[in-house]
Motif scaffolding. Sequence first.
Motif, PDB file in Angstrom:
ATOM      1  N   ALA A 153      34.988  39.018  44.579  1.00  0.00           N
ATOM      2  CA  ALA A 153      36.357  38.799  43.816  1.00  0.00           C
ATOM      3  C   ALA A 153      35.847  37.821  42.556  1.00  0.00           C
ATOM      4  O   ALA A 153      36.519  38.121  41.506  1.00  0.00           O
ATOM      5  CB  ALA A 153      37.225  38.002  44.669  1.00  0.00           C
ATOM      6  N   PRO A 176      41.976  42.721  41.247  1.00  0.00           N
ATOM      7  CA  PRO A 176      42.642  41.472  40.883  1.00  0.00           C
ATOM      8  C   PRO A 176      43.961  41.594  40.662  1.00  0.00           C
ATOM      9  O   PRO A 176      44.447  42.567  40.294  1.00  0.00           O
ATOM     10  CB  PRO A 176      41.766  41.379  39.490  1.00  0.00           C
ATOM     11  CG  PRO A 176      41.345  42.544  39.041  1.00  0.00           C
ATOM     12  CD  PRO A 176      41.273  43.634  40.380  1.00  0.00           C
ATOM     13  N   THR A 177      44.593  40.443  40.867  1.00  0.00           N
ATOM     14  CA  THR A 177      46.070  40.162  40.486  1.00  0.00           C
ATOM     15  C   THR A 177      46.173  40.369  39.069  1.00  0.00           C
ATOM     16  O   THR A 177      45.359  39.901  38.086  1.00  0.00           O
ATOM     17  CB  THR A 177      46.753  38.868  41.150  1.00  0.00           C
ATOM     18  OG1 THR A 177      46.517  38.967  42.367  1.00  0.00           O
ATOM     19  CG2 THR A 177      47.897  38.659  40.522  1.00  0.00           C
ATOM     20  N   ILE A 208      44.446  35.315  43.450  1.00  0.00           N
ATOM     21  CA  ILE A 208      43.290  35.944  42.413  1.00  0.00           C
ATOM     22  C   ILE A 208      43.321  37.289  42.726  1.00  0.00           C
ATOM     23  O   ILE A 208      43.084  38.223  41.808  1.00  0.00           O
ATOM     24  CB  ILE A 208      42.110  35.222  42.363  1.00  0.00           C
ATOM     25  CG1 ILE A 208      42.022  33.961  41.786  1.00  0.00           C
ATOM     26  CG2 ILE A 208      40.831  36.101  41.701  1.00  0.00           C
ATOM     27  CD1 ILE A 208      42.326  33.838  40.278  1.00  0.00           C
ATOM     28  N   ILE A 209      43.375  37.767  43.994  1.00  0.00           N
ATOM     29  CA  ILE A 209      43.247  39.045  44.324  1.00  0.00           C
ATOM     30  C   ILE A 209      44.659  39.667  44.981  1.00  0.00           C
ATOM     31  O   ILE A 209      45.444  38.686  45.447  1.00  0.00           O
ATOM     32  CB  ILE A 209      42.219  39.456  45.263  1.00  0.00           C
ATOM     33  CG1 ILE A 209      42.240  38.923  46.555  1.00  0.00           C
ATOM     34  CG2 ILE A 209      40.895  39.256  44.550  1.00  0.00           C
ATOM     35  CD1 ILE A 209      41.477  39.625  47.492  1.00  0.00           C
ATOM     36  N   ALA A 218      44.608  37.705  36.147  1.00  0.00           N
ATOM     37  CA  ALA A 218      43.637  37.186  36.721  1.00  0.00           C
ATOM     38  C   ALA A 218      42.751  36.761  35.801  1.00  0.00           C
ATOM     39  O   ALA A 218      41.806  35.824  35.722  1.00  0.00           O
ATOM     40  CB  ALA A 218      43.270  37.337  38.163  1.00  0.00           C
ATOM     41  N   ARG A 219      42.022  38.020  35.318  1.00  0.00           N
ATOM     42  CA  ARG A 219      40.725  37.957  34.611  1.00  0.00           C
ATOM     43  C   ARG A 219      41.010  37.352  33.099  1.00  0.00           C
ATOM     44  O   ARG A 219      40.113  36.444  32.805  1.00  0.00           O
ATOM     45  CB  ARG A 219      40.106  39.443  34.425  1.00  0.00           C
ATOM     46  CG  ARG A 219      39.112  39.471  33.503  1.00  0.00           C
ATOM     47  CD  ARG A 219      38.375  40.776  33.660  1.00  0.00           C
ATOM     48  NE  ARG A 219      37.032  40.704  32.784  1.00  0.00           N
ATOM     49  CZ  ARG A 219      35.730  40.108  33.063  1.00  0.00           C
ATOM     50  NH1 ARG A 219      35.695  39.707  34.465  1.00  0.00           N
ATOM     51  NH2 ARG A 219      34.737  40.095  32.457  1.00  0.00           N
ATOM     52  N   VAL A 269      36.324  38.890  38.565  1.00  0.00           N
ATOM     53  CA  VAL A 269      37.225  38.200  37.466  1.00  0.00           C
ATOM     54  C   VAL A 269      36.148  37.425  36.399  1.00  0.00           C
ATOM     55  O   VAL A 269      36.691  36.700  35.508  1.00  0.00           O
ATOM     56  CB  VAL A 269      38.532  37.268  37.865  1.00  0.00           C
ATOM     57  CG1 VAL A 269      39.446  38.465  38.668  1.00  0.00           C
ATOM     58  CG2 VAL A 269      37.964  36.327  38.933  1.00  0.00           C
TER      59      VAL A 269
END
Length: 297
Positions: A187, A155-156, A94-95, A159-160, A191
């Motif tokens: 985190a 965030p990757t 996610i990150i 992800a959001r 997101v």
Amino acid sequence: MPSVLTLIAAAPGGLADEALAAAREGLREINATPDAVDWLAPGQAFDLRFEGADPAVAERALRSRFAGSAFDLAAQPAQNRRKKLLVADMESTIITRELLNELAAMTGLGSRIIPITERSMRGEIDFAQSLRERVALLKGLSASLLDRVADLIEPTPGARALVQTMRAHGAYTALVSGGFDRFTRLAAELVGMDEDRANHLVIEGGTLAGRVTEPILDPAAKKSSLLEIADARGIGAGEAAAVGDGANDIPMLQAAGLGVAFRGKPAVAAAAKFRLDHADLTGLLYLQGYHANEFRE
């Protein structure tokens, strides 16, 4: 029962009609009957329905045919693809970063801590013991360093959109990490996840005590969290999606109906039911049959 083959490129334009034609041909070679195609994102992702072959057999055949191609693929039953629960790992999922490694690097402990992290993520050493060893090396450091590490959280890609799209369609989302709750709270908020679970770093007198609160949230606890959250929502594990990259995620990924290794270490990619090696986290949405115009941010 009809099945569906999904192909996903990393970016628009990565899939052309030639890939669709090759997928159809590959299915016919295993005596499957390809049916309608549904472009989930023009030039980037499509679903191809088929009958007459087990999805696992179809996936192996198509992986062989497309070996070396820069896109992801998966075959699965066409029914019940959209999941009602998402359970996600945090770091390198996610990150973008491994935050304990970042803390180690800024304090001169990188050469001692980072190799342990890497061995743990590859499944070469016990996760809980490796966490205790790494945290013990932090003893005496100022707790204010955690704020500096928190500033590195980002965030990757995707992800959001993954979280917000699933939530918009009624799914519950949880961040379950072998990392630290000081970071998972941030985190999860970043997101928009519903809850977070992680380990707790003990702080005494403004410094890190060199230990975490027991019991440690380890691989078994990740799986237990998924099952517990699913049960609380009145659904089965088959209605859950899970995503992670490290060996500590394997039990969780194997328990979920849609267990996805995201840029997974070799052992994780081999053990998970599904994998994403090229696409960003919106690939989990395409695997559930979402169209790009349904994505939310």
